[in-house]
Design a protein around this motif. Structure first.
Motif, PDB file in Angstrom:
ATOM      1  N   VAL A  97     -41.451 -29.095  36.139  1.00  0.00           N
ATOM      2  CA  VAL A  97     -42.094 -29.407  37.421  1.00  0.00           C
ATOM      3  C   VAL A  97     -41.301 -28.805  38.569  1.00  0.00           C
ATOM      4  N   HIS A  98     -39.985 -28.987  38.561  1.00  0.00           N
ATOM      5  CA  HIS A  98     -39.157 -28.425  39.630  1.00  0.00           C
ATOM      6  C   HIS A  98     -39.243 -26.906  39.673  1.00  0.00           C
ATOM      7  N   ASP A  99     -39.285 -26.265  38.520  1.00  0.00           N
ATOM      8  CA  ASP A  99     -39.401 -24.797  38.493  1.00  0.00           C
ATOM      9  C   ASP A  99     -40.701 -24.348  39.158  1.00  0.00           C
ATOM     10  N   ILE A 100     -41.795 -25.053  38.854  1.00  0.00           N
ATOM     11  CA  ILE A 100     -43.091 -24.690  39.448  1.00  0.00           C
ATOM     12  C   ILE A 100     -43.066 -24.911  40.952  1.00  0.00           C
ATOM     13  N   LEU A 101     -42.558 -26.052  41.390  1.00  0.00           N
ATOM     14  CA  LEU A 101     -42.534 -26.354  42.822  1.00  0.00           C
ATOM     15  C   LEU A 101     -41.636 -25.383  43.574  1.00  0.00           C
ATOM     16  N   ASP A 102     -40.520 -25.006  42.964  1.00  0.00           N
ATOM     17  CA  ASP A 102     -39.638 -24.021  43.607  1.00  0.00           C
ATOM     18  C   ASP A 102     -40.336 -22.669  43.734  1.00  0.00           C
ATOM     19  N   ALA A 103     -40.987 -22.241  42.660  1.00  0.00           N
ATOM     20  CA  ALA A 103     -41.647 -20.930  42.677  1.00  0.00           C
ATOM     21  C   ALA A 103     -42.786 -20.896  43.700  1.00  0.00           C
ATOM     22  N   GLU A 104     -43.495 -22.017  43.835  1.00  0.00           N
ATOM     23  CA  GLU A 104     -44.630 -22.072  44.761  1.00  0.00           C
ATOM     24  C   GLU A 104     -44.233 -22.565  46.154  1.00  0.00           C
ATOM     25  N   LYS A 105     -42.953 -22.936  46.311  1.00  0.00           N
ATOM     26  CA  LYS A 105     -42.444 -23.452  47.599  1.00  0.00           C
ATOM     27  C   LYS A 105     -43.266 -24.657  48.072  1.00  0.00           C
ATOM     28  N   HIS A 125     -29.764 -32.636  40.342  1.00  0.00           N
ATOM     29  CA  HIS A 125     -28.703 -32.121  41.197  1.00  0.00           C
ATOM     30  C   HIS A 125     -29.100 -30.757  41.778  1.00  0.00           C
ATOM     31  N   GLY A 126     -29.082 -30.656  43.086  1.00  0.00           N
ATOM     32  CA  GLY A 126     -29.415 -29.400  43.756  1.00  0.00           C
ATOM     33  C   GLY A 126     -30.888 -29.070  43.793  1.00  0.00           C
ATOM     34  N   ARG A 127     -31.751 -30.002  43.359  1.00  0.00           N
ATOM     35  CA  ARG A 127     -33.172 -29.679  43.267  1.00  0.00           C
ATOM     36  C   ARG A 127     -34.055 -30.557  44.165  1.00  0.00           C
ATOM     37  N   MET A 128     -33.458 -31.465  44.914  1.00  0.00           N
ATOM     38  CA  MET A 128     -34.252 -32.416  45.690  1.00  0.00           C
ATOM     39  C   MET A 128     -34.209 -32.164  47.190  1.00  0.00           C
ATOM     40  N   ASP A 129     -33.625 -31.068  47.617  1.00  0.00           N
ATOM     41  CA  ASP A 129     -33.445 -30.846  49.058  1.00  0.00           C
ATOM     42  C   ASP A 129     -34.761 -30.880  49.823  1.00  0.00           C
ATOM     43  N   ARG A 130     -35.805 -30.223  49.317  1.00  0.00           N
ATOM     44  CA  ARG A 130     -37.074 -30.178  50.049  1.00  0.00           C
ATOM     45  C   ARG A 130     -37.957 -31.379  49.723  1.00  0.00           C
ATOM     46  N   HIS A 131     -37.594 -32.102  48.674  1.00  0.00           N
ATOM     47  CA  HIS A 131     -38.451 -33.180  48.183  1.00  0.00           C
ATOM     48  C   HIS A 131     -37.990 -34.548  48.683  1.00  0.00           C
ATOM     49  N   GLU A 132     -38.844 -35.543  48.471  1.00  0.00           N
ATOM     50  CA  GLU A 132     -38.515 -36.924  48.810  1.00  0.00           C
ATOM     51  C   GLU A 132     -38.424 -37.746  47.528  1.00  0.00           C
ATOM     52  N   ALA A 133     -37.545 -38.736  47.534  1.00  0.00           N
ATOM     53  CA  ALA A 133     -37.386 -39.630  46.392  1.00  0.00           C
ATOM     54  C   ALA A 133     -37.880 -41.016  46.758  1.00  0.00           C
ATOM     55  N   GLY A 134     -38.702 -41.600  45.885  1.00  0.00           N
ATOM     56  CA  GLY A 134     -39.176 -42.957  46.072  1.00  0.00           C
ATOM     57  C   GLY A 134     -38.705 -43.842  44.938  1.00  0.00           C
ATOM     58  N   ASN A 135     -38.801 -45.149  45.141  1.00  0.00           N
ATOM     59  CA  ASN A 135     -38.333 -46.135  44.166  1.00  0.00           C
ATOM     60  C   ASN A 135     -39.468 -46.509  43.220  1.00  0.00           C
ATOM     61  N   ALA A 241     -51.909 -31.538  33.153  1.00  0.00           N
ATOM     62  CA  ALA A 241     -51.753 -31.471  34.601  1.00  0.00           C
ATOM     63  C   ALA A 241     -50.563 -30.605  34.986  1.00  0.00           C
ATOM     64  N   ILE A 242     -49.448 -30.774  34.282  1.00  0.00           N
ATOM     65  CA  ILE A 242     -48.239 -29.989  34.601  1.00  0.00           C
ATOM     66  C   ILE A 242     -48.508 -28.505  34.373  1.00  0.00           C
ATOM     67  N   ARG A 243     -49.157 -28.170  33.282  1.00  0.00           N
ATOM     68  CA  ARG A 243     -49.410 -26.761  32.951  1.00  0.00           C
ATOM     69  C   ARG A 243     -50.432 -26.123  33.879  1.00  0.00           C
ATOM     70  N   ASN A 244     -51.149 -26.941  34.634  1.00  0.00           N
ATOM     71  CA  ASN A 244     -52.157 -26.395  35.549  1.00  0.00           C
ATOM     72  C   ASN A 244     -51.854 -26.702  37.012  1.00  0.00           C
ATOM     73  N   LEU A 245     -50.601 -27.006  37.298  1.00  0.00           N
ATOM     74  CA  LEU A 245     -50.205 -27.237  38.681  1.00  0.00           C
ATOM     75  C   LEU A 245     -50.408 -25.991  39.542  1.00  0.00           C
ATOM     76  N   VAL A 246     -50.087 -24.839  38.994  1.00  0.00           N
ATOM     77  CA  VAL A 246     -50.172 -23.619  39.800  1.00  0.00           C
ATOM     78  C   VAL A 246     -51.594 -23.359  40.287  1.00  0.00           C
ATOM     79  N   PRO A 247     -52.624 -23.367  39.411  1.00  0.00           N
ATOM     80  CA  PRO A 247     -53.982 -23.161  39.953  1.00  0.00           C
ATOM     81  C   PRO A 247     -54.418 -24.273  40.895  1.00  0.00           C
ATOM     82  N   MET A 248     -53.939 -25.502  40.688  1.00  0.00           N
ATOM     83  CA  MET A 248     -54.261 -26.576  41.637  1.00  0.00           C
ATOM     84  C   MET A 248     -53.650 -26.277  42.999  1.00  0.00           C
TER      85      MET A 248
END
Length: 287
Positions: A97-105, A125-135, A241-248
């Motif tokens: 998921v992180h790889d896809i989100l990074d590639a698609e910004k 580690h090092g992958r949440m800078d642009r993202h938000e974390a919830g509980n 869903a994960i495998r089709n995140l990019v077309p979404m």
């Protein structure tokens, strides 16, 4: 493995440094009554738990905060969408998921399970800078069936782990299974959380063998202010869903949508004025 820090008993987190009043979410505020602090013990599983009540005990009681916002989406004319992921981090899909989100910004909000975060801290580690974390609680337990003490403990331990490992304090709770028993609300108030639900779920089982239809379903039904629910671990069918995140993602961007975090989405909420509700008619009293 559980971190020693998780056995600390710090005070509930302080008020957030930003204004909660910026763009309240489109769902209603749930106001809680006054009272003492906790109720202990689990209730017989054969009956409705006392935690399902709106107030956790019969005596005087009041949480640290007076209300909690419950958010399914927000009212906005801007083409903004919040992509959210539940139940991680786990080694199987979270890196994908992180790889896809990074590639698609793309920005997203991850609702993290505290125990899994402690065991898999290296994955974020090092992958949440642009993202938000919830509980998403410490052990993915159903808060609506826990005592207030145990529900608060589930949130406290996860909150501490997220703040320590991610470096940001969460401001949203997503209760497991979306269950909103009274204990869910009272525990959320202790941490000044807003409760983030969702507008559209990925429906992985429905479209497991028809990925193009899943893409069409998400892209076709997303509206301004939508909160999308996906998962970065779980049953095998969720992989569709994960495998089709990019077309979404690309399909929504082609329609002018921008991906934002939950905090960014709620900050632009413009709830429409409620129509006036006429008062009850009073009958003519008898002579």
């Amino acid at each position: 493995m559980e971190n020693a820090d998780d056995h600390r008993n710090p005070a509930a987190p302080g008020r957030r440094t930003f204004l909660k009043g910026l763009g309240l979410a489109a769902a209603g505020a749930v106001t809680l009554g006054a009272g003492a602090d906790t109720v202990s013990g689990m209730i017989d599983s054969g009956s409705a738990p006392s935690s399902a009540m709106a107030v956790p005990i019969a005596g005087p009681w009041r949480p640290g905060h007076a209300h909690v916002e419950v958010i399914w989406g927000v009212d906005t004319s801007q083409k903004l969408v919040a992509l959210t992921f539940d139940d991680g981090p786990m080694p199987n899909w979270t890196p994908m998921v992180h790889d896809i989100l990074d590639a698609e910004k793309v920005k997203a909000t991850f609702f993290l399970v505290g125990e899994r975060l402690v065991s898999n801290a290296r994955l974020v580690h090092g992958r949440m800078d642009r993202h938000e974390a919830g509980n998403h609680t410490w052990q993915h337990q159903d808060l609506s069936r826990l005592s207030n003490d145990r529900a608060v403990d589930q949130l406290r331990r996860a909150h501490n782990a997220i703040a320590r490992i991610v470096g940001k304090e969460p401001r949203f709770l997503r209760p497991p299974f979306g269950h909103l028993g009274g204990t869910t609300l009272s525990a959320a108030c202790k941490f000044e959380y807003d409760i983030a639900l969702w507008s559209i779920k990925m429906l992985e089982k429905t479209y497991e063998h028809d990925p193009p239809q899943l893409v069409d379903y998400i892209v076709g039904n997303t509206a301004p202010g939508t909160v999308l629910l996906a998962h970065d671990t779980g049953h095998h069918d969720r992989l569709v869903a994960i495998r089709n995140l990019v077309p979404m993602i690309r399909g929504l961007r082609a329609k002018g949508y921008e991906f934002v975090t939950m905090s960014e989405l709620t900050s632009v909420s413009q709830a429409p004025p409620r129509p006036a509700v006429p008062g009850p008619r009073r009958g003519t009293p008898p002579a």
